[in-house]
Design a protein around this motif. Structure first.
Motif, short mmCIF file in Angstrom:
data_model
loop_
_atom_site.label_atom_id
_atom_site.label_comp_id
_atom_site.label_asym_id
_atom_site.label_seq_id
_atom_site.Cartn_x
_atom_site.Cartn_y
_atom_site.Cartn_z
N PRO A 100 -3.23 4.41 3.58
CA PRO A 100 -2.78 4.97 2.30
C PRO A 100 -3.74 4.73 1.12
CG PRO A 100 -0.94 3.92 3.41
CD PRO A 100 -2.16 3.59 4.22
N MET A 101 -4.46 3.60 1.11
CA MET A 101 -5.35 3.35 -0.03
C MET A 101 -6.50 4.37 -0.09
SD MET A 101 -4.02 1.38 -2.05
CE MET A 101 -5.36 1.28 -3.24
N HIS A 102 -6.88 4.90 1.07
CA HIS A 102 -7.87 5.98 1.06
C HIS A 102 -7.33 7.17 0.26
CE1 HIS A 102 -10.32 4.75 4.91
NE2 HIS A 102 -10.92 4.33 3.81
N VAL A 103 -6.03 7.43 0.43
CA VAL A 103 -5.41 8.57 -0.26
C VAL A 103 -5.38 8.31 -1.78
CG1 VAL A 103 -3.33 10.01 -0.43
CG2 VAL A 103 -4.00 9.04 1.79
N VAL A 104 -4.99 7.09 -2.14
CA VAL A 104 -4.91 6.72 -3.57
C VAL A 104 -6.30 6.81 -4.21
CG1 VAL A 104 -4.38 4.85 -5.19
CG2 VAL A 104 -2.91 5.22 -3.19
N GLU A 105 -7.29 6.24 -3.55
CA GLU A 105 -8.65 6.23 -4.12
C GLU A 105 -9.20 7.66 -4.23
OE1 GLU A 105 -10.72 3.42 -1.65
OE2 GLU A 105 -9.37 1.82 -2.29
N ASP A 140 13.43 -0.23 0.22
CA ASP A 140 14.40 -0.49 1.31
C ASP A 140 15.37 -1.60 0.92
OD1 ASP A 140 13.07 1.44 2.71
OD2 ASP A 140 11.84 0.03 3.85
N ILE A 141 14.84 -2.68 0.32
CA ILE A 141 15.70 -3.80 -0.10
C ILE A 141 16.67 -3.33 -1.18
CG2 ILE A 141 15.70 -6.06 -1.30
CD1 ILE A 141 12.92 -6.54 0.13
N GLY A 142 16.13 -2.58 -2.14
CA GLY A 142 16.98 -2.09 -3.25
C GLY A 142 18.07 -1.18 -2.77
N LEU A 143 17.75 -0.31 -1.84
CA LEU A 143 18.74 0.64 -1.31
C LEU A 143 19.85 -0.09 -0.57
CD1 LEU A 143 19.58 3.59 -0.80
CD2 LEU A 143 18.08 3.57 1.20
N GLY A 165 3.38 9.23 6.89
CA GLY A 165 4.61 8.42 6.92
C GLY A 165 4.49 7.15 6.10
N GLN A 166 3.30 6.55 6.12
CA GLN A 166 3.10 5.29 5.38
C GLN A 166 3.16 5.49 3.86
OE1 GLN A 166 -0.69 4.28 7.18
NE2 GLN A 166 0.20 2.55 8.26
N LEU A 167 2.87 6.71 3.39
CA LEU A 167 2.79 6.94 1.94
C LEU A 167 4.13 6.72 1.23
CD1 LEU A 167 0.60 10.19 1.74
CD2 LEU A 167 -0.15 7.82 1.54
N ILE A 168 5.23 6.96 1.94
CA ILE A 168 6.55 6.87 1.30
C ILE A 168 7.13 5.45 1.35
CG2 ILE A 168 7.86 7.54 3.38
CD1 ILE A 168 8.75 8.99 0.04
N LYS A 169 6.58 4.63 2.25
CA LYS A 169 7.17 3.32 2.51
C LYS A 169 6.93 2.31 1.39
CE LYS A 169 8.98 3.44 6.69
NZ LYS A 169 10.41 3.14 6.82
N HIS A 170 8.02 1.62 0.97
CA HIS A 170 7.86 0.44 0.11
C HIS A 170 9.00 -0.52 0.41
CE1 HIS A 170 7.08 -2.27 -3.12
NE2 HIS A 170 5.97 -1.61 -3.39
N PRO A 171 8.70 -1.79 0.71
CA PRO A 171 9.78 -2.72 1.07
C PRO A 171 10.82 -2.89 -0.03
CG PRO A 171 7.65 -3.86 0.84
CD PRO A 171 7.37 -2.40 0.80
N LEU A 172 10.38 -2.82 -1.31
CA LEU A 172 11.35 -2.99 -2.41
C LEU A 172 12.32 -1.81 -2.47
CD1 LEU A 172 9.18 -4.52 -5.29
CD2 LEU A 172 10.78 -5.69 -3.76
#
Ligand code: E4P
Length: 215
Positions: free
Chosen positions: A168-173, A199-202, A190-197
């Motif tokens: 994903p950092m390649h995409v951001v850069e 999932d925890i928040g939901l 698929g990795q672009l949408i993922k964030h642990p916070l």
């Protein structure tokens, strides 16, 4: 910024298309070799799923052979873009195909000089392979930065298509630099949408609401 998927796998392409963010597809001979359906047939199927640009690569390495193959591949659908290797014969083929109004993607680009040449020849896309440069301890993203600057300086119309993306950092850069397109494997989309916070928040929102209803 446009998102292409870098695969020849129809199921991955269909799944990415359903996400609603897919603008096109890039394939190459190695990706096609992983599939059981013959390449031409597969490209026809892909073009039924995706209306944006679908890159199909030639195998010939001489000008006449590349042009012949390109003309055959271009008959598959209007959205086929011909991937041409960035070698001297390829440069000539890009020039010929551009004059015949066939869209091209200059592939296997590893230097700014190659990028300047293919833009002068009229390539529709230039594909710097950043992951493969990173693999040999050279900054792939520095190359993207150089190409974007050079194309801006001379108002070249060739679009910068960041390829050989690994994470994903390649995409951001690439987005921060202002590249036109990023092509990435299914896994990276698929990795672009993922964030642990997220999932925890939901999970917490749902459990808090259920607790309150019980009380
Ligand atoms: C791009 O058009 C290529 O198909 C691709 O990005 C190559 O990536 P790789 O270096 O992971 O094989």
């Amino acid at each position: 910024m446009k998102f292409f998927i870098d695969t020849a796998n129809l199921e991955e392409i269909k799944s990415a298309a359903q996400m609603g963010v897919l603008d096109g597809v890039t394939t190459n001979p190695s990706l096609a070799a992983k599939e059981t359906t013959p390449y031409r047939e597969l490209l026809g199927e892909i073009c039924k799923v995706v209306s944006g640009p679908v890159s199909a690569e030639v195998l010939a390495t001489d000008h006449d052979g590349m042009v012949r193959e390109a003309e055959e591949l271009a008959k598959i659908a209007d959205n086929i873009v011909i991937k041409i290797p960035t070698i001297l014969e390829g440069l000539k083929a890009i020039k010929t195909l551009t004059a015949r109004r066939i869209a091209t993607n200059a592939t296997l680009v590893f230097s700014p000089t190659q990028a300047i040449l293919v833009a002068k020849a009229g390539a529709t896309y230039v594909s710097p392979f950043i992951g493969r440069l990173d693999d040999i301890s050279t900054s792939g993203m520095d190359l993207v930065d150089q190409i974007v600057t050079i194309y801006h300086n001379y108002i070249f119309e060739t679009q910068v298509l960041v390829a050989s993306v690994r994470h994903p950092m390649h995409v951001v850069e690439a987005a921060l630099i202002g590249a036109d397109v990023v092509t990435m494997p299914y896994k990276v989309i698929g990795q672009l949408i993922k964030h642990p916070l997220t999932d925890i928040g939901l999970e917490k929102f749902i459990s808090d609401f259920k607790k309150a209803q019980r009380g």
